[in-house]
Scaffold this motif. Structure first.
Motif, PDB file in Angstrom:
ATOM      1  N   PHE A  19       6.179  81.228  10.446  1.00  0.00           N
ATOM      2  CA  PHE A  19       7.966  81.232  10.444  1.00  0.00           C
ATOM      3  C   PHE A  19       8.606  79.853  10.946  1.00  0.00           C
ATOM      4  CE2 PHE A  19      12.036  81.704  12.298  1.00  0.00           C
ATOM      5  CZ  PHE A  19      13.101  82.219  10.985  1.00  0.00           C
ATOM      6  N   GLU A  20       9.430  79.433  10.037  1.00  0.00           N
ATOM      7  CA  GLU A  20      10.158  78.085  10.352  1.00  0.00           C
ATOM      8  C   GLU A  20      11.609  78.510   9.870  1.00  0.00           C
ATOM      9  OE1 GLU A  20       8.687  74.396   8.999  1.00  0.00           O
ATOM     10  OE2 GLU A  20       6.730  75.198   9.726  1.00  0.00           O
ATOM     11  N   PRO A  21      12.578  78.302  10.565  1.00  0.00           N
ATOM     12  CA  PRO A  21      13.979  78.275  10.110  1.00  0.00           C
ATOM     13  C   PRO A  21      14.262  77.506   9.023  1.00  0.00           C
ATOM     14  CG  PRO A  21      13.870  77.638  12.494  1.00  0.00           C
ATOM     15  CD  PRO A  21      12.457  77.775  12.211  1.00  0.00           C
ATOM     16  N   ILE A  22      15.273  77.892   8.231  1.00  0.00           N
ATOM     17  CA  ILE A  22      15.708  76.937   7.276  1.00  0.00           C
ATOM     18  C   ILE A  22      16.885  76.257   7.681  1.00  0.00           C
ATOM     19  CG2 ILE A  22      14.658  77.526   5.099  1.00  0.00           C
ATOM     20  CD1 ILE A  22      17.053  79.453   4.414  1.00  0.00           C
ATOM     21  N   ASN A  23      17.226  75.254   7.213  1.00  0.00           N
ATOM     22  CA  ASN A  23      18.471  74.387   7.732  1.00  0.00           C
ATOM     23  C   ASN A  23      18.260  73.851   9.140  1.00  0.00           C
ATOM     24  OD1 ASN A  23      19.501  74.911   5.035  1.00  0.00           O
ATOM     25  ND2 ASN A  23      20.422  76.537   5.607  1.00  0.00           N
ATOM     26  N   LEU A  24      17.427  73.479   9.467  1.00  0.00           N
ATOM     27  CA  LEU A  24      17.268  72.813  10.686  1.00  0.00           C
ATOM     28  C   LEU A  24      17.617  71.465  10.463  1.00  0.00           C
ATOM     29  CD1 LEU A  24      13.703  73.369  12.229  1.00  0.00           C
ATOM     30  CD2 LEU A  24      15.848  74.290  12.976  1.00  0.00           C
ATOM     31  N   VAL A  25      18.610  70.893  11.744  1.00  0.00           N
ATOM     32  CA  VAL A  25      19.229  69.876  11.599  1.00  0.00           C
ATOM     33  C   VAL A  25      18.855  69.156  13.001  1.00  0.00           C
ATOM     34  CG1 VAL A  25      20.843  70.216   9.994  1.00  0.00           C
ATOM     35  CG2 VAL A  25      21.489  70.616  12.404  1.00  0.00           C
ATOM     36  N   ASN A  26      18.795  67.853  13.310  1.00  0.00           N
ATOM     37  CA  ASN A  26      18.734  66.963  14.379  1.00  0.00           C
ATOM     38  C   ASN A  26      20.294  67.252  15.162  1.00  0.00           C
ATOM     39  OD1 ASN A  26      16.104  66.230  14.145  1.00  0.00           O
ATOM     40  ND2 ASN A  26      16.781  64.853  12.666  1.00  0.00           N
ATOM     41  N   ILE A  27      20.028  67.281  16.207  1.00  0.00           N
ATOM     42  CA  ILE A  27      21.353  67.518  17.107  1.00  0.00           C
ATOM     43  C   ILE A  27      21.720  65.833  17.757  1.00  0.00           C
ATOM     44  CG2 ILE A  27      22.525  68.498  19.143  1.00  0.00           C
ATOM     45  CD1 ILE A  27      20.504  70.620  19.113  1.00  0.00           C
ATOM     46  N   SER A  28      22.952  65.572  17.428  1.00  0.00           N
ATOM     47  CA  SER A  28      22.899  64.071  17.826  1.00  0.00           C
ATOM     48  C   SER A  28      22.901  63.789  19.378  1.00  0.00           C
ATOM     49  CB  SER A  28      24.528  63.735  17.340  1.00  0.00           C
ATOM     50  OG  SER A  28      25.199  63.178  18.417  1.00  0.00           O
ATOM     51  N   ASN A  29      22.590  62.655  19.451  1.00  0.00           N
ATOM     52  CA  ASN A  29      22.329  62.274  20.984  1.00  0.00           C
ATOM     53  C   ASN A  29      23.517  62.616  22.167  1.00  0.00           C
ATOM     54  OD1 ASN A  29      19.737  61.648  20.233  1.00  0.00           O
ATOM     55  ND2 ASN A  29      20.179  59.344  20.248  1.00  0.00           N
ATOM     56  N   LYS A  30      24.699  62.668  21.413  1.00  0.00           N
ATOM     57  CA  LYS A  30      25.982  62.776  22.216  1.00  0.00           C
ATOM     58  C   LYS A  30      25.882  64.339  23.096  1.00  0.00           C
ATOM     59  CE  LYS A  30      31.069  62.982  21.612  1.00  0.00           C
ATOM     60  NZ  LYS A  30      32.077  62.946  20.558  1.00  0.00           N
ATOM     61  N   TYR A  31      25.228  65.122  22.182  1.00  0.00           N
ATOM     62  CA  TYR A  31      24.969  66.466  22.730  1.00  0.00           C
ATOM     63  C   TYR A  31      23.634  67.015  23.186  1.00  0.00           C
ATOM     64  CZ  TYR A  31      29.036  66.148  19.544  1.00  0.00           C
ATOM     65  OH  TYR A  31      30.108  65.884  18.724  1.00  0.00           O
ATOM     66  N   ALA A  32      22.630  66.143  23.123  1.00  0.00           N
ATOM     67  CA  ALA A  32      21.352  66.724  23.237  1.00  0.00           C
ATOM     68  C   ALA A  32      20.311  65.508  23.441  1.00  0.00           C
ATOM     69  CB  ALA A  32      20.675  67.547  22.267  1.00  0.00           C
ATOM     70  N   TYR A  33      19.408  65.798  24.222  1.00  0.00           N
ATOM     71  CA  TYR A  33      18.411  64.752  24.429  1.00  0.00           C
ATOM     72  C   TYR A  33      17.556  64.582  23.063  1.00  0.00           C
ATOM     73  CZ  TYR A  33      19.210  65.010  29.425  1.00  0.00           C
ATOM     74  OH  TYR A  33      19.814  64.691  30.747  1.00  0.00           O
ATOM     75  N   GLN A  34      16.717  63.642  23.005  1.00  0.00           N
ATOM     76  CA  GLN A  34      16.081  63.372  21.722  1.00  0.00           C
ATOM     77  C   GLN A  34      15.169  64.461  21.090  1.00  0.00           C
ATOM     78  OE1 GLN A  34      14.197  59.458  21.609  1.00  0.00           O
ATOM     79  NE2 GLN A  34      15.829  58.713  20.393  1.00  0.00           N
ATOM     80  N   GLN A  36      11.838  79.755  18.789  1.00  0.00           N
ATOM     81  CA  GLN A  36      11.245  79.638  17.296  1.00  0.00           C
ATOM     82  C   GLN A  36      12.263  79.737  16.305  1.00  0.00           C
ATOM     83  OE1 GLN A  36       7.417  81.629  16.460  1.00  0.00           O
ATOM     84  NE2 GLN A  36       7.518  81.234  14.495  1.00  0.00           N
ATOM     85  N   THR A  37      13.211  80.504  16.564  1.00  0.00           N
ATOM     86  CA  THR A  37      14.329  80.833  15.570  1.00  0.00           C
ATOM     87  C   THR A  37      15.224  79.820  15.222  1.00  0.00           C
ATOM     88  OG1 THR A  37      15.855  81.490  17.044  1.00  0.00           O
ATOM     89  CG2 THR A  37      14.260  83.430  16.299  1.00  0.00           C
ATOM     90  N   GLY A  38      15.445  78.928  16.082  1.00  0.00           N
ATOM     91  CA  GLY A  38      16.393  77.727  15.897  1.00  0.00           C
ATOM     92  C   GLY A  38      17.828  78.124  15.920  1.00  0.00           C
TER      93      GLY A  38
END
Ligand SMILES: [Zn+2]
Length: 322
Positions: free
Chosen positions: A151-166, A233-235
């Protein structure tokens, strides 16, 4: 002349007797019919089952037909009335409530309903149910509801560095909701930061098995979810801190946490493992772990002060069965 009159009288009498008999017959059959009808009623069946008239009336008042059929299948137990009055009562769980009560006499009926609804009458990792991934942002993952390895969630996006660590990723709707929440927190003087979010089955497997190898299974289970059982694992799950408060041990005492606790639901997030709910969620208090469920559902969970596990059992699964 006299004879004719006599005959007329005779006819009249027999007519009256005949009508009388008809009336008596109608009266008797009505009585038999009503008696038959009563024997079909739940009140009669419940009394036959050992309940008093008063209890039977009380049971009928608080139950749907489905509940009453279930009650008649079980042995007589007055505690059923108390369970029926519980807000989150689920008919299909009645037998399990009673069994749990038998073994845990001091637990309140309210707590028993919550415990059994979330499957806590089974041991962790011993009662696997496949997570229903068609539920999308409402899917449930815990120590009973499991995701498959692939199972892998669809529509995963990277969170900008402004809000999250890399290297942090969430589903795109969660990213959008988090940005709104981040801005609101920022206006209040808190700079939120995500330090963990989506984790693949493989990475959870590594985390868990490294812990297990170094500290043993019991300790590993206390610190990490087994692969497939992690909400990460859900995203849809994020671990959030404030830039000045990034320790798991002290984040709970920060103002940023209080702000999140009171406001996260407005953006569709819930505190997933609240304080004093370990026996329901399966996790010790995690002031930093938030889960996206959408604004509508987050509001209900916040207002009713229940966990997501309880929400899912009552509002999603139970209502789908009704
Ligand atoms: Zn987490």
């Amino acid at each position: 002349m006299k004879k004719k009159y006599k005959i007329k009288k005779k006819v009249l009498y027999s007519g009256l007797i005949f009508i009388g008999i008809i009336f008596i017959a109608i009266f008797l059959s009505l009585k038999i019919y009503n008696n038959y009808k009563y024997k079909q009623s739940y009140e009669y069946k419940l009394i036959e089952h050992g309940y008093t008239l008063e209890q039977a009336k009380e049971l009928e008042k608080n139950s749907k037909e489905k509940d009453l059929n279930q009650i008649l299948k079980l042995s007589r137990n007055e505690n059923i009335i108390t369970f029926l009055k519980e807000k989150y009562y689920i008919t299909n769980n009645l037998e399990r409530y009673l069994n749990y009560q038998d073994k845990n006499k001091d637990t309140s009926t309210k707590d028993i309903v919550a415990i059994v609804n979330v499957n806590r009458d089974f041991d962790y990792y011993k009662h696997d149910i496949d997570s229903d991934i068609s539920k999308n942002e409402l899917l449930l993952v815990n120590k009973y509801y499991k995701l498959k390895e692939d199972f892998e969630p669809i529509n995963l996006v990277n969170i900008s560095n402004k809000y999250a660590y890399q290297n942090n990723q969430v589903i795109s709707i969660v990213n959008d909701a988090f940005v709104s929440m981040w801005n609101a927190a920022n206006e209040n003087g808190y700079k939120l930061i995500i330090n963990s979010s989506y984790r693949s089955y493989k990475s959870q497997d590594d985390v868990y098995n490294n812990l297990k190898a170094s500290k043993g299974e019991k300790n590993a289970d206390k610190q990490a979810a087994r692969p497939g059982y992690s909400e990460h694992q859900t995203g849809l799950a994020i671990d959030v801190f404030e830039i000045n408060n990034q320790l798991t041990s002290t984040f709970k005492d920060s103002e940023a946490y209080t702000w999140l606790k009171n406001n996260a639901y407005l953006y569709g997030f819930i505190e997933r493992y609240p304080e004093d709910k370990e026996n329901i969620t399966g996790y010790a208090f995690e002031s930093w772990h938030y889960r996206y469920v959408g604004i509508e559902v987050a509001k209900i969970i916040h207002d009713e002060d229940i966990t997501y596990d309880e929400y899912y059992a009552y509002y999603i699964e139970n209502q789908a069965n009704n």
